[in-house]
Design an enzyme around this catalytic site. Structure first.
Site, PDB file in Angstrom:
ATOM      1  N   GLY A   1       0.836  -1.209   0.000  1.00 25.74           N
ATOM      2  CA  GLY A   1       0.000   0.000   0.000  1.00 25.74           C
ATOM      3  C   GLY A   1       0.868   1.255   0.000  1.00 25.74           C
ATOM      4  CG  HIS A   2       3.293   2.170   3.367  1.00 30.35           C
ATOM      5  ND1 HIS A   2       3.290   1.007   4.106  1.00 30.35           N
ATOM      6  CD2 HIS A   2       2.723   3.114   4.148  1.00 30.35           C
ATOM      7  CE1 HIS A   2       2.745   1.240   5.286  1.00 30.35           C
ATOM      8  NE2 HIS A   2       2.380   2.506   5.342  1.00 30.35           N
TER       9      HIS A   2
END
Ligand code: PAF
Length: 276
Positions: free
Chosen positions: A32-33
């Site tokens: 996600g990051h």
């Protein structure tokens, strides 16, 4: 990718260049990051990420001490995703004196949902994000929409305080099962990890019902809470809210909605949401 631990060095490294695209994180990074970093890259300016576990946003009983610190691995992942500069200050660098000045977000947005169950959380988030913005001076800042309310609180802070920053919400990245990726998934046992998918499944059930025309929000929320409880979860909330301001939609209000949930599975508190 440069790794910088001190504010002066960071300012020197960025001096004279374009305002960067910025991805603030607390580390223990996941896909996600990295998706946010890749999205940041598309803006054609230097990409800066930060890794800082911000004590101010944790209550005393929360997981500040055990929050995983995995800087070497985080740095490798960020480099692989195309980050140009990693800012990784320690606490003395960010909080050399007790942080007396704090950014207090409005109660209507910050004392509901997450803010209700984690009092002071958004003050801690806004204060550190404001400090990071002052340090990095980004033109663009990217936040994951898994933390939906956080995105909205930060966007609102930027607007109300006239900060020249475009806040972008990146889509939630999910495992094939539907489980939203989260640094806290690492706390789950293998059995809990299997069970964790139930949270997104309940959100999907509520979202599908809303898409199908149901408007009995309270009944949908209560059914999802009951279903999670029956599976051994301790839900804090399942809430149908307006996307624009996270207020409860009044009868007949057909503005776009989001369903948000927070629930504890064993010792781990997970949050997730789905836009309808
Ligand atoms: O979402 C997070 O990881 C944190 O709340 C943030 C935005 C980095 C502030 O500490």
């Amino acid at each position: 990718m440069k790794i910088i631990h001190h504010i002066d060095e960071l300012r020197a490294a960025l001096a004279g260049g374009p305002r960067p695209a910025f991805v603030p994180t607390m580390g223990n990074l996941h896909e996600g990051h990295l998706a946010l970093v890749r999205q940041a890259r598309t803006h054609g300016v230097p990409v800066v990420a930060s890794v800082f576990v911000n004590r101010l946003q944790f209550a005393p009983h929360e997981d500040f001490d055990r929050y995983p610190r995995t800087l070497a691995r985080d740095a490798e992942l960020l480099q692989g995703a195309g980050c140009d500069l990693l800012f990784a200050p320690d606490e003395a660098e960010m909080y050399p004196v007790a942080q007396g000045f704090k950014v207090q977000p409005p109660a209507a947005l910050a004392d509901i949902l997450e803010g209700h169950f984690r009092p002071g959380f958004f003050t801690g988030v806004c204060t550190v994000v404001m400090k990071l913005f002052q340090i990095v001076q980004p033109g663009i800042a990217l936040f994951g929409k898994k933390d939906y309310q956080q995105c909205m609180v930060v966007r609102s802070m930027v607007e109300q305080l006239n900060m020249p920053i475009q806040v972008i919400g990146g889509e939630t990245v999910r495992a094939a099962s539907g489980l939203a990726l989260s640094s806290r998934n690492g706390y789950l046992s293998p059995a809990e990890l299997e069970e964790a998918v139930a949270l997104s499944a309940e959100l999907r059930r509520v979202a599908d019902a809303l898409r199908g025309g149901r408007r009995d929000h309270a009944a949908l929320e209560a059914a999802a809470v009951a279903a999670l409880k029956a599976r051994g979860w301790q839900p804090d909330y399942v809430a149908v809210r307006r996307r624009a301001d996270l207020a409860e939609p009044a009868a007949g209000d057909d503005s776009p909605l989001v369903v948000l949930a927070a629930a504890r599975l064993g010792n781990t508190r997970l949050i997730d949401n789905l836009e309808v």
